[in-house]
Design an enzyme around this catalytic site. Structure first.
Site, PDB file in Angstrom:
ATOM      1  N   ASN A  49       0.832  -1.194   0.000  1.00 55.46           N
ATOM      2  CA  ASN A  49       0.000   0.000   0.000  1.00 55.46           C
ATOM      3  C   ASN A  49       0.873   1.253   0.000  1.00 55.46           C
ATOM      4  OD1 ASN A  49       0.580  -0.776   2.758  1.00 55.46           O
ATOM      5  ND2 ASN A  49      -1.020   0.597   3.489  1.00 55.46           N
ATOM      6  N   VAL A  50       0.371   2.286  -0.673  1.00 55.19           N
ATOM      7  CA  VAL A  50       1.049   3.573  -0.791  1.00 55.19           C
ATOM      8  C   VAL A  50       0.015   4.637  -0.453  1.00 55.19           C
ATOM      9  CG1 VAL A  50       2.297   5.147  -2.315  1.00 55.19           C
ATOM     10  CG2 VAL A  50       2.566   2.660  -2.595  1.00 55.19           C
ATOM     11  N   CYS A  60      -4.033   0.775  -2.588  1.00 53.96           N
ATOM     12  CA  CYS A  60      -3.960  -0.463  -1.817  1.00 53.96           C
ATOM     13  C   CYS A  60      -2.873  -1.361  -2.403  1.00 53.96           C
ATOM     14  CB  CYS A  60      -5.302  -1.180  -1.850  1.00 53.96           C
ATOM     15  SG  CYS A  60      -6.644  -0.273  -1.058  1.00 53.96           S
ATOM     16  N   GLU A  62      -3.154  -4.347  -3.340  1.00 54.24           N
ATOM     17  CA  GLU A  62      -3.701  -5.087  -4.478  1.00 54.24           C
ATOM     18  C   GLU A  62      -3.521  -4.311  -5.776  1.00 54.24           C
ATOM     19  OE1 GLU A  62      -6.062  -6.280  -0.787  1.00 54.24           O
ATOM     20  OE2 GLU A  62      -5.105  -4.483  -1.568  1.00 54.24           O
TER      21      GLU A  62
END
Length: 141
Positions: A49-50, A60, A62
């Site tokens: 996540n960033v 996210c 993902e």
């Protein structure tokens, strides 16, 4: 590649997700997340996540996996897992389930906190590209 995913592959995915989590940028929530996936051609992808000060535009983990998938030439996800800072398996949010579905389909295997489930189990009745094609085909016909 078949959808048979061995315990060894799940272990590699877990370790890859933990490594990605360690690189997460989570200064606001203090909740780093790492994710990893197996592609139908055997590649292992990862993401973290960033976060962003404008929290609504946070990425996210993902999203990182999908970016890695597309940047590496595409393919279909076969198996997926994500972890928190403790390395515990966590559940993808609804938005991320939809994003994963787009690049896997209902057969994707997800290692959830309660065990392995298919995408069809964690996102039943998902809306996807096939739904859009039905409308387009009627409009063209």
């Amino acid at each position: 590649m078949t959808n048979e995913v061995t315990e060894e592959v799940w272990q590699v995915l877990h370790e890859t997700a933990v490594d990605a989590m360690k690189r997460a940028y989570a200064p606001y929530s203090k909740y780093p997340v790492g994710a990893a996936a197996l592609v139908d051609d055997g590649r292992i992808l990862s993401g973290c996540n960033v976060e962003n000060a404008a929290l609504g535009v946070t990425l996210c983990a993902e999203c990182g996996v999908i970016s890695d998938l597309i940047n590496g030439g595409g393919g279909r996800l076969v198996a997926f897992t994500c972890v928190n800072e403790d390395g515990a398996k966590i559940v993808p949010c609804g938005r991320c389930r939809q994003i994963l579905f787009e690049h896997s389909g209902k057969e994707l295997l997800l290692y959830m906190p309660d065990g392995i489930q298919t995408m069809d189990q964690v996102l039943p009745g998902a809306f996807g590209p096939a739904d859009l094609h039905q409308i387009t085909e009627r409009a063209d016909g």
